[in-house]
Design a protein around this motif. Structure first.
Motif, PDB file in Angstrom:
ATOM      1  N   LEU A 256       0.832  -1.199   0.000  1.00 15.39           N
ATOM      2  CA  LEU A 256       0.000   0.000   0.000  1.00 15.39           C
ATOM      3  C   LEU A 256       0.873   1.259   0.000  1.00 15.39           C
ATOM      4  O   LEU A 256       0.584   2.225  -0.714  1.00 15.39           O
ATOM      5  CB  LEU A 256      -0.929   0.000   1.215  1.00 15.39           C
ATOM      6  N   ALA A 257       1.929   1.244   0.792  1.00 23.68           N
ATOM      7  CA  ALA A 257       2.823   2.400   0.846  1.00 23.68           C
ATOM      8  C   ALA A 257       3.426   2.688  -0.528  1.00 23.68           C
ATOM      9  O   ALA A 257       3.561   3.853  -0.933  1.00 23.68           O
ATOM     10  CB  ALA A 257       3.931   2.150   1.873  1.00 23.68           C
ATOM     11  N   VAL A 258       3.782   1.638  -1.250  1.00 25.30           N
ATOM     12  CA  VAL A 258       4.324   1.819  -2.600  1.00 25.30           C
ATOM     13  C   VAL A 258       3.278   2.447  -3.516  1.00 25.30           C
ATOM     14  O   VAL A 258       3.566   3.389  -4.268  1.00 25.30           O
ATOM     15  CB  VAL A 258       4.807   0.466  -3.168  1.00 25.30           C
ATOM     16  N   GLU A 259       2.040   1.960  -3.429  1.00 28.34           N
ATOM     17  CA  GLU A 259       0.961   2.517  -4.261  1.00 28.34           C
ATOM     18  C   GLU A 259       0.710   3.981  -3.938  1.00 28.34           C
ATOM     19  O   GLU A 259       0.402   4.785  -4.826  1.00 28.34           O
ATOM     20  CB  GLU A 259      -0.325   1.724  -4.056  1.00 28.34           C
ATOM     21  N   LEU A 260       0.834   4.334  -2.671  1.00 28.75           N
ATOM     22  CA  LEU A 260       0.564   5.711  -2.241  1.00 28.75           C
ATOM     23  C   LEU A 260       1.753   6.631  -2.460  1.00 28.75           C
ATOM     24  O   LEU A 260       1.632   7.851  -2.335  1.00 28.75           O
ATOM     25  CB  LEU A 260       0.182   5.727  -0.759  1.00 28.75           C
ATOM     26  N   GLY A 261       2.922   6.041  -2.728  1.00 29.18           N
ATOM     27  CA  GLY A 261       4.122   6.851  -2.899  1.00 29.18           C
ATOM     28  C   GLY A 261       4.645   7.416  -1.600  1.00 29.18           C
ATOM     29  O   GLY A 261       5.250   8.497  -1.574  1.00 29.18           O
ATOM     30  N   LEU A 262       4.422   6.683  -0.488  1.00 32.19           N
ATOM     31  CA  LEU A 262       4.874   7.129   0.828  1.00 32.19           C
ATOM     32  C   LEU A 262       5.912   6.164   1.383  1.00 32.19           C
ATOM     33  O   LEU A 262       5.882   4.963   1.085  1.00 32.19           O
ATOM     34  CB  LEU A 262       3.696   7.202   1.810  1.00 32.19           C
TER      35      LEU A 262
END
Length: 260
Positions: free
Chosen positions: A99-105
């Motif tokens: 999820l962090a990768v998808e959000l760019g965070l």
């Protein structure tokens, strides 16, 4: 009273804790985007100098499952609209990492330890990619819970601490012989003793030591926190302002009382 303030009379959808050096960690308990946004707007409205454009770590660890990217993006947008800046996710499962990768965070494992046992924090795997987009002052000490007393002598600060300055006593108490000015920040892994006026922020028990206390001779604090639990000036009874007080934590609640 705002809708956010009404919601806060009951169980909060998200717990906001102040981290070791001022960055905030928002642990999501109920993924209700509208309610979480309202709660955050209320916090910013009550203490804009502290929370407006504040960096926030978002922790989904209390939810039964990791939210999908669309729900998480809606939450991030709601938090930004409320006046804070989400800068990272707290480390969790592999789903959370994706999820962090998808959000760019980035992922920050160290903030997760505030809610876990020391053993769980010590055994948690490091995230594959860790980056901190927050300002340099937001770099926290290591996540493992540290004892307040480590044999180190207490740190003593003799000069006044002025706006914009920050003092950190690692694994020991902090004693300040002068004043802490508005906009200044003092932090200790142990207790904090202030023999002058406290007008800025004081964060004791920074590594989750809930036995730490804060003592000051003249109380005008912008914020006080123990083990991440905090109160801002707007939450402090008017009759205690300017008085000599002690501050402690009991069952997750900050207590402030005048010293005799």
């Amino acid at each position: 009273m705002s809708a956010g303030a009404s919601a806060m009379n009951y169980e909060l959808a998200g717990d906001l804790k102040i981290g070791q050096v001022g960055i905030a960690n928002l642990r999501i308990r109920t993924l209700d985007v509208e309610r979480l946004g309202a709660e955050m707007r209320d916090r910013v409205a009550r203490a804009p100098k502290l929370f407006e454009r504040a960096a926030v770590i978002v922790d989904f660890g209390a939810l039964p499952g990791t939210p999908d990217a669309a729900s998480a993006l809606a939450l991030l947008d709601a938090l930004r609209a409320a006046g804070v800046i989400p800068v990272a996710l707290a480390y969790g499962s592999s789903d959370n990492e994706r999820l962090a990768v998808e959000l760019g965070l980035p992922l920050l494992a160290k903030f997760r330890a505030q809610y876990e046992s020391p053993d769980a924090a010590a055994n948690a795997p490091a995230p594959k990619a860790v980056a901190d987009t927050a300002p340099a002052k937001a770099a926290a000490p290591t996540a493992a819970k540290a004892p307040a007393a480590s044999g180190e002598p207490g740190m003593i600060q003799t000069a006044p601490i002025r706006s914009g300055q920050q003092i950190y006593a690692e694994q020991r108490d902090l004693t300040i012989l002068s004043a802490v000015g508005a906009g200044a920040e003092v932090i200790a892994d142990g207790s904090i003793h202030i023999y002058g006026a406290l007008r800025g922020r004081a964060l004791a028990g920074a590594r989750d030591n809930d036995k730490a206390r804060i003592f000051c001779r003249e109380f005008h604090a912008e914020l006080v926190a123990i083990a991440g639990h905090y109160k801002v000036m707007e939450d402090i009874p008017a009759e205690l302002r300017g008085k000599a007080v002690q501050i402690w934590l009991d069952n997750g609640q900050i207590h402030i009382a005048a010293l005799a």
